[in-house]
Enzyme design. Structure first.
Site, PDB file in Angstrom:
ATOM      1  N   ASP A 487       0.974  -0.917  -0.215  1.00 34.53           N
ATOM      2  CA  ASP A 487       0.282  -0.068  -0.069  1.00 34.53           C
ATOM      3  C   ASP A 487       0.951   0.813   0.013  1.00 34.53           C
ATOM      4  O   ASP A 487       0.056   2.059  -0.334  1.00 34.53           O
ATOM      5  CB  ASP A 487      -0.876   0.153   1.251  1.00 34.53           C
ATOM      6  CG  ASP A 487      -2.348  -0.586   1.088  1.00 34.53           C
ATOM      7  OD1 ASP A 487      -2.613  -0.332   0.278  1.00 34.53           O
ATOM      8  OD2 ASP A 487      -2.710  -0.726   2.076  1.00 34.53           O
TER       9      ASP A 487
HETATM   10  C1  GLC Z   1      -0.226   2.299   6.014  1.00 35.44           C
HETATM   11  C2  GLC Z   1       0.741   1.488   6.147  1.00 35.44           C
HETATM   12  C3  GLC Z   1      -0.230  -0.104   5.834  1.00 35.44           C
HETATM   13  C4  GLC Z   1      -0.966   0.014   5.310  1.00 35.44           C
HETATM   14  C5  GLC Z   1      -1.951   1.022   5.084  1.00 35.44           C
HETATM   15  C6  GLC Z   1      -3.287   1.350   4.873  1.00 35.44           C
HETATM   16  O1  GLC Z   1       0.251   3.298   4.474  1.00 35.44           O
HETATM   17  O2  GLC Z   1       1.706   1.749   6.484  1.00 35.44           O
HETATM   18  O3  GLC Z   1       0.536  -1.175   5.799  1.00 35.44           O
HETATM   19  O4  GLC Z   1      -1.954  -0.923   4.493  1.00 35.44           O
HETATM   20  O5  GLC Z   1      -1.806   2.174   5.417  1.00 35.44           O
HETATM   21  O6  GLC Z   1      -4.432   1.744   5.289  1.00 35.44           O
HETATM   22  C1  GLC Z   2      -1.411  -3.677   5.449  1.00 39.13           C
HETATM   23  C2  GLC Z   2      -2.790  -2.989   4.925  1.00 39.13           C
HETATM   24  C3  GLC Z   2      -2.518  -4.110   3.397  1.00 39.13           C
HETATM   25  C4  GLC Z   2      -1.187  -4.535   2.239  1.00 39.13           C
HETATM   26  C5  GLC Z   2       0.023  -4.444   3.550  1.00 39.13           C
HETATM   27  C6  GLC Z   2       1.217  -4.124   2.856  1.00 39.13           C
HETATM   28  O1  GLC Z   2      -1.307  -4.972   6.451  1.00 39.13           O
HETATM   29  O2  GLC Z   2      -3.523  -4.459   5.301  1.00 39.13           O
HETATM   30  O3  GLC Z   2      -3.713  -4.551   2.419  1.00 39.13           O
HETATM   31  O4  GLC Z   2      -0.857  -4.801   1.998  1.00 39.13           O
HETATM   32  O5  GLC Z   2      -0.464  -3.553   4.967  1.00 39.13           O
HETATM   33  O6  GLC Z   2       0.937  -2.659   2.300  1.00 39.13           O
END
Ligand code: GLC
Ligand code: GLC
Length: 816
Positions: A487
């Site tokens: 993300d």
């Molecule tokens: C933030 C977190 C990530 C997560 C994203 C979506 O970017 O670092 O881990 O997946 O939020 O909510």
């Molecule tokens: C968080 C989010 C997931 C994403 C991950 C890596 O765990 O929930 O959707 O893949 O971060 O960013």
């Protein structure tokens, strides 16, 4: 240091001091009513949706930690001393303390001033309420005259609004008190037809429903005025902060035990029968009274608790293993499976790290979570798949999140995460392999939650596949969109405005940046889709999938291979990310894991080479970091990944979620020793002995462990709600122990440490029980020499589907 111990026989973790490094939590409820509960009775409850139907308040990020909970106070009416049997909130020194977190329940026991107390908290199956079974025993030589006070703070339903909209909320709170039951009915007068209630089996000496009267001005929960003076105020809330507190007097002879049951519940009335008498403003309590009466009876409480235990016996019994490693066993048999059920119920909504007011259910998250729970609750997995698929867009893309209460896609977050659609294929494939229920593909499912747009589920999978075909970038790799699995790799965001969301801000048109990770995922998903299409007699479609997968594989070799590992992506300028030419972020974990899981590089040694690079550059004693070298500053063209200080989260943290991808890849190349070693590095049970460093619960996996660039290398964060739960479970059960559902049966393909003499697994699969004994006389990691089913030799590695509901004995002999 250890803060407790595992009790595997009872399937409990026993915490022996209230002062754990962080609140160590558990979940109550497994259907519609849920709560989180910490080892000092902190936490909150909600119905279905942690944001929209919150029953009780919680104070996030507070000092001290973890305030707001299911509190009881014991007051010695002779000495006027009072304390909390769960330690918080008075934090009085206890002579004995023990918290047992079990499957769907938590019991907190303590002794103070020779008064022993034990409270068991749980949610009965099929109900929308929680029980606190409180038992108190007098260990003194003389009689004890005690007062017991309960305390909860009601949330005014929408937890987000509750925490911010005071100009309104200070005037809306309403309660009713009838027959000793406290009813919380804020907004019931208008559009809500639900209310909460808090009941108690003891005879009330008094009650309070106005928080500030119960506490007294400028006081906190450690010294409520009512408890201090030993008498409730019988306050009736009107506006401000509705609260629930009962006062019960308990006299105990020496050695005597008494039980008081508290019931906190959620109830809905038919809209046209909200009031009794009709036309009044009084809650119609006819439908809720029998429920309350049932659970104020100790016998029914005991029976409900027993039923809960049996439920978990059944769910966990579906896969049980006995290996030479106790840490692996207790994760597979108890805690990791249980954690998978928590991610099924909560997705990423409510934990100590997820406030419950943020995210709904993630499309990619929930599809992956399926891998961990599909065998335990197949019918509910089916429903989840259909709900998820209904939030798919007509383009084949998907709403990134949806709200569980409404089951509708969340417009604020929108779509454009270009990996999302493929996880649906992976999820559906896992479901069919487990259940053999091919019929799910014919289920009509809406697009964009739009009535009339129904198409068979299979059509959704086809659109998922086409989505990528229609979004190919300059190198022939899939365009990344807002982000892929990571993300925080935001290649089209280019944000220089503080506070802008990295996930939903897109300042570039996104026609250049590509993802090698999605390429790998596409190949994996395309092969699954080919198998599904083939099985359904659509040979042409199956061939097309295979051909496109092969084409993508070639592109990966050409533009996704960096010499010693797989490239991660191409940025908006067409420059590689995760390549030796980069100064920072030269190598990433995701594209190694996903490419190899898709089978790329298995034939020509590239997979092994990539895994050696992972071992050399990314592996640490605490797990495998996400990338190296960490980003030392913010890069506007990469986005959130470079926003974290080095070693945390996606910036070179040990993001446990994708460690299993490497572990699976290691099993695919036959490296059982390394696979198991990597698994053990992040296994919380194996980390119990370094509790001071790890800090999170030793019974569940964490999303993140600080990487080697962080000053706190080895410290875990974000326990419980993480894709790590499903992926580690799936990896341990299906790739290390290697008992893996496939379309036509149960595949046996272990990849274990050479030192193991073998292991056993009991698995229920499509209605048949398989008792599997694996022997490893030649001490290999991988390879099956012989399989005997009920004494008869099997020519393949796939155990047949018997459909006879019986138990079958399977002996597997490993060797070359
Ligand atoms: C933030 C977190 C990530 C997560 C994203 C979506 O970017 O670092 O881990 O997946 O939020 O909510
Ligand atoms: C968080 C989010 C997931 C994403 C991950 C890596 O765990 O929930 O959707 O893949 O971060 O960013």
């Amino acid at each position: 240091m250890r803060y407790g111990r595992f009790d595997d026989r009872l399937r409990e973790y026993v915490i022996t001091t209230p002062q754990t490094p962080l609140p160590w939590i558990n979940y109550l409820g497994c259907e519609a009513y849920f709560g989180i509960i910490s080892n000092t009775a902190g936490g909150y409850s909600f119905y279905r949706d942690a944001r929209m139907r919150r029953l009780t308040r919680y104070r996030y990020n507070n000092a001290p930690f973890d305030l707001g909970g299911r509190y009881l106070y014991i007051r010695d009416n002779e000495s006027s001393k009072f304390w909390s049997p769960s330690w918080q909130p008075t934090r009085t020194k206890l002579d004995r303390y023990e918290c047992r977190h079990g499957m769907g329940y938590t019991t907190i026991g303590s002794t103070c001033n020779k008064i022993e107390a034990e409270t068991c908290y749980f949610v009965p199956l099929g109900e929308t309420l929680e029980i606190w079974r409180f038992r108190v025993t007098n260990r003194r030589k003389k009689p004890a005259k005690l007062s017991v006070f309960s305390s909860i703070e009601f949330c005014l339903w929408d937890a987000q609004d509750d925490a911010t909209n005071f100009q309104r909320n200070f005037s809306t709170g309403q309660v009713e008190i009838e027959d000793g039951v406290i009813f919380h009915k804020t907004e019931y007068r208008e559009r809500r037809n639900h209310f909460a209630y808090f009941a108690c089996s003891g005879k009330l000496a008094g009650f309070d429903t106005q928080r500030d009267t119960f506490l007294g001005a400028y006081r906190s929960w450690d010294s409520p005025a009512a408890v201090e003076r030993g008498r409730s105020f019988n306050s009736v809330a009107c506006g401000w902060a509705p609260h629930g507190s009962h006062h019960v007097k308990v006299s105990l002879k020496p050695g005597e035990t008494k039980e008081v049951v508290f019931v906190l519940g959620y109830h809905e009335n038919p809209v046209d029968r909200k009031f009794d008498p009709p036309g009044s403003q009084t809650i119609n309590k006819k439908t809720v009274r029998p429920v309350i009466a049932r659970y104020l009876d100790s016998r029914n409480v005991a029976a409900a608790f027993q039923a809960l235990k049996e439920y978990w016996d059944g769910v966990l019994g579906i896969y049980q293993a006995q290996s030479p490693d106790p840490h692996a066993d207790r994760m597979v048999n108890i805690w990791n499976a249980y954690q998978c059920m928590a991610t099924f119920n909560m997705s990423r909504s409510a934990s100590f790290y997820e406030s419950g007011i943020g995210r709904g259910l993630g499309f990619r998250d929930s599809n992956q979570d399926l891998l961990g729970f599909v065998h335990m609750v197949p019918a509910r997995a089916r429903e989840r798949i259909l709900d998820l698929a209904a939030t798919q867009l007509k383009t084949g893309g998907a709403f990134h999140q949806y709200q569980p209460l409404t089951k509708r896609g969340n417009n604020d977050v929108g779509s454009g995460f270009n990996d999302d659609p493929h996880w649906l294929i992976i999820g559906v494939a896992a479901y069919i392999k487990e259940t053999g229920d091919w019929g799910i593909l014919d289920e009509p499912v809406q697009y964009e939650n739009e009535p009339g747009s129904e198409q068979p589920l299979y059509d959704h999978l086809r659109r998922s596949f086409n989505y990528t075909m229609e979004r190919i970038g300059p190198h022939g790799l899939p365009l990344i969109g807002r982000a892929d699995w990571n993300d925080c790799l935001n290649l089209n965001c280019f944000s220089d405005t503080p506070g802008e969301s990295f996930q939903t801000t897109t300042n570039k048109d996104g026609k250049v940046a590509e993802s090698v990770f999605i390429a790998g995922l596409f190949v994996l998903a395309a092969r699954e889709l080919a198998a599904i299409a083939g099985n359904r007699g659509m040979a042409g479609e199956a061939r097309r999938c295979v051909a496109e997968a092969e084409k993508m594989e070639k592109v990966i070799y050409e533009h996704g291979w960096d010499g010693q590992w797989f490239v991660r992506a191409y940025d908006d300028f067409g420059k590689p990310i995760g390549s030796k030419v980069c100064k920072e972020g030269k190598i990433f974990i995701e594209s190694q894991g996903m490419s190899i899981m898709a089978g790329i590089g298995l034939q020509d040694g590239k997979a092994r080479q990539a895994l050696e690079s992972v071992n050399k550059h990314l592996a640490t004693p605490h797990g495998i970091v996400l990338q190296q070298p960490a980003f030392s500053r913010y890069y506007v063209h990469m986005g959130e990944i470079s926003s974290y200080p080095p070693g945390y989260k996606e910036n070179a943290g040990i993001f446990c979620h994708n460690n299993p991808w490497i572990i699976i890849a290691e099993t695919m190349v036959g490296n059982g020793d390394r696979a198991f070693d990597y698994y053990t590095r992040i296994n919380p049970s194996a980390r119990e002995k370094i509790g001071d460093l790890h800090r999170c619960e030793p019974y569940v996996f964490a999303q993140m462990i600080a990487g080697k660039d962080a000053p706190t290398h080895g410290e875990a964060k974000n326990s419980w709600l993480t894709g790590t739960a499903a992926w580690t479970y799936y990896t341990a059960t299906q790739w290390i122990l290697g008992i893996r559902p496939d379309y036509d049966g149960l595949l046996v393909d272990p990849c274990i440490p050479k030192a193991w003499d073998g292991f056993t697994v009991q698995r229920t699969f499509r209605g048949t029980r398989y008792q599997i004994t694996v022997q490893n006389p030649r001490h290999v990691s991988k390879g099956v020499r012989e399989i005997l089913v009920d004494g008869r030799k099997l020519s393949a590695q796939i155990l047949p589907v018997f459909k006879d509901g019986k138990t079958h004995d399977v002996t597997v002999v490993m060797g070359k």
